[in-house]
Design an enzyme around this catalytic site. Structure first.
Site, PDB file in Angstrom:
ATOM      1  N   GLU A 134      -7.244   0.423  -4.295  1.00 44.33           N
ATOM      2  CA  GLU A 134      -7.206   0.356  -2.840  1.00 44.33           C
ATOM      3  C   GLU A 134      -8.505  -0.170  -2.219  1.00 44.33           C
ATOM      4  O   GLU A 134      -8.470  -1.042  -1.368  1.00 44.33           O
ATOM      5  CB  GLU A 134      -6.822   1.730  -2.269  1.00 44.33           C
ATOM      6  CG  GLU A 134      -5.348   2.024  -2.518  1.00 44.33           C
ATOM      7  CD  GLU A 134      -4.964   3.484  -2.338  1.00 44.33           C
ATOM      8  OE1 GLU A 134      -5.774   4.269  -1.831  1.00 44.33           O
ATOM      9  OE2 GLU A 134      -3.836   3.837  -2.721  1.00 44.33           O
ATOM     10  N   ASP A 177       0.877  -1.170   0.000  1.00 42.37           N
ATOM     11  CA  ASP A 177       0.000   0.000   0.000  1.00 42.37           C
ATOM     12  C   ASP A 177       0.914   1.220   0.000  1.00 42.37           C
ATOM     13  O   ASP A 177       1.583   1.506   0.992  1.00 42.37           O
ATOM     14  CB  ASP A 177      -0.886  -0.022   1.250  1.00 42.37           C
ATOM     15  CG  ASP A 177      -1.614   1.302   1.470  1.00 42.37           C
ATOM     16  OD1 ASP A 177      -1.754   2.077   0.508  1.00 42.37           O
ATOM     17  OD2 ASP A 177      -2.043   1.552   2.615  1.00 42.37           O
ATOM     18  N   LYS A 226       2.998  11.259  -3.957  1.00 37.97           N
ATOM     19  CA  LYS A 226       1.902  10.545  -4.627  1.00 37.97           C
ATOM     20  C   LYS A 226       0.868  11.512  -5.220  1.00 37.97           C
ATOM     21  O   LYS A 226       0.229  11.221  -6.225  1.00 37.97           O
ATOM     22  CB  LYS A 226       1.235   9.628  -3.604  1.00 37.97           C
ATOM     23  CG  LYS A 226       0.203   8.683  -4.169  1.00 37.97           C
ATOM     24  CD  LYS A 226      -0.318   7.798  -3.054  1.00 37.97           C
ATOM     25  CE  LYS A 226      -1.604   7.117  -3.417  1.00 37.97           C
ATOM     26  NZ  LYS A 226      -2.191   6.462  -2.236  1.00 37.97           N
ATOM     27  N   ASP A 249     -12.311   5.486   3.256  1.00 36.88           N
ATOM     28  CA  ASP A 249     -10.860   5.543   3.487  1.00 36.88           C
ATOM     29  C   ASP A 249     -10.429   6.971   3.840  1.00 36.88           C
ATOM     30  O   ASP A 249     -10.275   7.822   2.975  1.00 36.88           O
ATOM     31  CB  ASP A 249     -10.136   5.039   2.220  1.00 36.88           C
ATOM     32  CG  ASP A 249      -8.607   5.048   2.370  1.00 36.88           C
ATOM     33  OD1 ASP A 249      -8.104   5.537   3.399  1.00 36.88           O
ATOM     34  OD2 ASP A 249      -7.926   4.572   1.450  1.00 36.88           O
TER      35      ASP A 249
HETATM   36  P1  ADP Z   1      -2.380   7.479   3.993  1.00 31.42           P
HETATM   37  O1  ADP Z   1      -3.021   6.238   3.411  1.00 31.42           O
HETATM   38  O2  ADP Z   1      -3.115   8.733   3.628  1.00 31.42           O
HETATM   39  O3  ADP Z   1      -0.939   7.560   3.709  1.00 31.42           O
HETATM   40  P2  ADP Z   1      -2.964   6.379   6.659  1.00 31.42           P
HETATM   41  O4  ADP Z   1      -4.143   5.629   6.241  1.00 31.42           O
HETATM   42  O5  ADP Z   1      -1.806   5.598   7.148  1.00 31.42           O
HETATM   43  O6  ADP Z   1      -2.480   7.423   5.593  1.00 31.42           O
HETATM   44  O7  ADP Z   1      -3.444   7.383   7.829  1.00 31.42           O
HETATM   45  C1  ADP Z   1      -2.573   8.269   8.466  1.00 31.42           C
HETATM   46  C2  ADP Z   1      -3.364   9.248   9.304  1.00 31.42           C
HETATM   47  O8  ADP Z   1      -4.110   8.538  10.295  1.00 31.42           O
HETATM   48  C3  ADP Z   1      -2.494  10.242  10.051  1.00 31.42           C
HETATM   49  O9  ADP Z   1      -3.028  11.547   9.913  1.00 31.42           O
HETATM   50  C4  ADP Z   1      -2.615   9.805  11.504  1.00 31.42           C
HETATM   51  O10 ADP Z   1      -2.489  10.905  12.400  1.00 31.42           O
HETATM   52  C5  ADP Z   1      -4.009   9.231  11.541  1.00 31.42           C
HETATM   53  N1  ADP Z   1      -4.203   8.268  12.642  1.00 31.42           N
HETATM   54  C6  ADP Z   1      -3.510   7.143  12.877  1.00 31.42           C
HETATM   55  N2  ADP Z   1      -3.974   6.524  13.977  1.00 31.42           N
HETATM   56  C7  ADP Z   1      -4.989   7.292  14.471  1.00 31.42           C
HETATM   57  C8  ADP Z   1      -5.858   7.193  15.608  1.00 31.42           C
HETATM   58  N3  ADP Z   1      -5.759   6.199  16.477  1.00 31.42           N
HETATM   59  N4  ADP Z   1      -6.781   8.162  15.780  1.00 31.42           N
HETATM   60  C9  ADP Z   1      -6.878   9.189  14.914  1.00 31.42           C
HETATM   61  N5  ADP Z   1      -6.081   9.343  13.845  1.00 31.42           N
HETATM   62  C10 ADP Z   1      -5.136   8.404  13.619  1.00 31.42           C
HETATM   63 MG    MG Z   2      -4.120   4.976   2.373  1.00 34.31          MG
END
Ligand code: ADP
Ligand code: MG
Length: 614
Positions: free
Chosen positions: A167, A15, A77, A193
């Site tokens: 995704e 991912d 990205k 998502d």
């Molecule tokens: P992406 O796919 O956009 O790269 P992710 O799906 O990994 O990102 O999500 C990252 C985001 O999720 C970050 O902004 C992070 O602060 C938030 N995040 C991660 N865990 C938590 C949580 N327990 N509660 C709220 N927000 C969270």
């Molecule tokens: Mg993502």
């Protein structure tokens, strides 16, 4: 651990996130997927940095951001498949500390200093560096070379941006939702998502492949019914809201403003992000930053309620997007079987609550770590594609046409043949009519877009159907639009009476519109709705008048009819023809009302005469 994979061609799922990336592998013996953690035991941050001595990827890159901001790249990205001049790219650039310039064909190019020299890189190169890192992580874990990977991309990416799997489909596979469907009617799955910087929703339908219904081996077909989202809505926005809130509080308490100080803001943001995560399981938490600004410590608390209050409009925005995706798919929310949570920010309790309420209390699929769901699904797909793995589910993917595809009609009207968000493969045939007597050739123009005037859309190609028989106007022939599973569009025209045919194939190799351009065009078309309605009204009345001229001319040309008409009526017809053709020739000046009134007049005066004789 590695032994199980010995002698096998291992394929992993990756991912590639905007903020975090994740890699996973299918374990055939255990019949499950394993997430592969990096050396810090975490998901890898999607950062790449260049210094005087080396290139850093992941956490190592992120950790040195403060001292090397111009050469630390994140968010790459967002640039994939976009143009430098794209308004979103221009807006993003304002916030990025690194430099982006315009390259060949207006492609955005990232400019960094690496080992003392200026170096130009495109977003795909940065992404591939992150992919290389993910591969290294997987190889260290498996102690084997990894040659194949399934990399996921957002569902709205066009074919140019696309690699193998999207995704939302990966997330649905992670939940094994395809196993729960066993009918042709299928299962409707809503994927929510909410990540770090982006918000994507998709509506998938999983069905058994029709040809396999009566066989033992069942193949599942995944169709993306509709997608929607906001490319700038996610966890970082919630962090920003908190930063602003606390900067204000700090100002009130200490009479100093930290908003001009990047270092203080960065430290506060890190503390806020941590607090935000805590608030997903605790109802109150503390923020503690030593010596935040001018030696002043900042110790404070925040409740979950306060956090929700300062972000409520953003949460509501998410729900609006959910609704628009359902509208696009023409599906009622009650028809959704599963709602799947993906992305780190979908852990926020308020977001879950609002979503659950929206879906009338339905249970949400959230037992898989939301920031691992996509990688897990990709690993399943990767195992499926590689030899030697037998237990993984068999899936086939299907997508939607991102734009309406149409043909130009008389008066430059766009006639839609395949409407936006129709599942592909798809085939539609329409009847077309010649517009002149004895017309031997018909020109066919293929457009994509949402505007009412054909030429306001994107012209994909054109061709001619010749050899039409001598016949009066309105001779019918067929035009067929077909999009195959690879997104390749073939438009063919066929005249039954003469047997003539011709066709055109529009492949993906030529530059199609990017997701950004798609969103923009749809938004733009919305903005033009009033203008387009006016255009359509005028084009329709002009076509109707043109049809009258044709009928009236035929009436006076036809000897049998003419004999039956009094000379008075004939004169009336001739003067009506002159008046109408003048109005049509002068159409730029003519007001719609004038044209419409004239049409009414023609209808009331001549309808019965024409009906009687022609
Ligand atoms: P992406 O796919 O956009 O790269 P992710 O799906 O990994 O990102 O999500 C990252 C985001 O999720 C970050 O902004 C992070 O602060 C938030 N995040 C991660 N865990 C938590 C949580 N327990 N509660 C709220 N927000 C969270
Ligand atoms: Mg993502």
């Amino acid at each position: 651990m590695a032994k199980k994979f010995q002698g096998r061609d291992v394929a992993v799922g990756i991912d590639l996130g905007t903020t975090y990336s994740c890699v996973a592998v299918w374990q055939d013996e255990q019949n499950r997927v394993e997430i592969i953690h990096n050396d810090q035991g975490n998901k890898t941050t999607s950062f790449v940095a260049f210094t005087d001595h080396e290139r850093l990827i992941g956490d190592a890159a992120k950790n040195q951001t403060a001292t090397n901001p111009q050469n630390t790249i994140f968010d790459a990205k967002r640039l994939i498949g976009r143009k430098f001049n794209d308004s979103d790219v221009q807006n993003d650039m304002k916030l990025w500390p690194f430099k982006v310039i315009s390259g060949l064909n207006d492609k955005p190019v990232i400019s960094v200093k690496y080992k003392g020299q200026e170096k130009h890189l495109c977003a795909e190169e940065i992404s591939s560096m992150i992919l290389t890192k993910m591969r290294e992580i997987a190889e260290t874990f498996l102690q084997l070379p990894v040659k194949n990977a399934v990399v996921t991309v957002p569902a709205y990416f066009n074919d140019y941006q696309r690699k193998i799997i999207n995704e939302p489909t990966a997330a649905a596979i992670a939940y094994g939702l395809e196993k729960r469907t066993n009918s042709v009617r299928g299962r409707n799955i809503f994927i929510f998502d909410l990540g770090g910087g982006t918000f994507d929703v998709s509506l998938l339908t999983i069905k058994d492949k029709v040809s396999d219904l009566f066989k033992k081996k069942k193949e599942k077909v995944f169709q993306v019914k509709a997608t929607s989202g906001n490319t700038h809505l996610g966890g970082e926005d919630f962090d920003n809201r908190m930063v602003n809130y606390f900067a204000e509080e700090f100002k009130k308490k200490n009479k100093v403003d930290i908003t001009g100080n990047p270092r203080a803001l960065r430290r506060l943001r890190t503390a806020c992000e941590r607090a935000k995560r805590t608030l997903s399981f605790a109802v109150v938490t503390t923020i503690e930053v030593d010596s935040l600004f001018e030696g002043i410590d900042f110790f404070t608390t925040i409740t979950r309620t306060k956090f929700e209050e300062i972000n409520m409009d953003l949460f509501n925005e998410c729900l609006k997007i959910v609704e628009s995706c359902l509208t696009d798919a023409k599906m009622d929310k009650s028809a959704i079987h599963d709602v799947v949570l993906v992305g780190g920010s979908s852990r926020i309790p308020k977001v879950q609550q609002l979503l659950q309420e929206f879906f009338a209390g339905k249970d949400l699929c959230k037992n898989i770590n939301p920031d691992e769901a996509v990688a897990i699904g990709a690993a399943v797909q990767a195992a499926l594609l590689s030899e030697g793995f037998k237990k993984v589910p068999n899936v086939v993917l299907q997508d939607v046409a991102p734009f309406s595809l149409g043909i130009d009609s008389l008066g430059d009207i766009m006639t839609v043949v395949i409407s936006r968000n129709t599942s592909i493969p798809v085939k539609k045939t329409i009847k077309r009519a010649t517009i002149r007597d004895n017309q031997a050739t018909a020109n066919i123009k293929v457009y994509e877009g949402e505007r009412a005037r054909a030429s306001d859309n994107n012209l994909l190609g054109s061709f001619a159907l010749s050899g039409l028989p001598s016949a009066p106007r309105s001779h019918l022939f067929e035009v067929c639009y077909a999009i195959d599973e690879n997104g390749i569009l073939t438009v063919s025209a066929y005249d039954r009476s003469s047997g003539s045919m011709n066709e055109i194939t529009i492949t993906n190799n030529k530059e199609r519109l990017s997701s950004q351009e798609i969103e923009e065009m749809i938004r733009e078309a919305e903005g033009y709705r009033f203008k387009d309605e006016k255009f359509l009204r005028k084009a329709n009345v002009m076509n109707a008048l043109d049809e009258w001229v044709y009928k009236l001319r035929n009436a006076v040309k036809n000897k049998d009819v003419k004999l039956k008409l009094s000379s008075q009526v004939t004169d009336k017809i001739i003067s009506a023809i002159t008046k109408t053709t003048n109005l049509l020739d002068d159409n730029q000046q003519s007001e719609i009302d004038v044209l419409e009134n004239h049409l009414k007049e023609l209808e009331s005066v001549f309808q019965h005469i024409i009906r009687k004789f022609v």
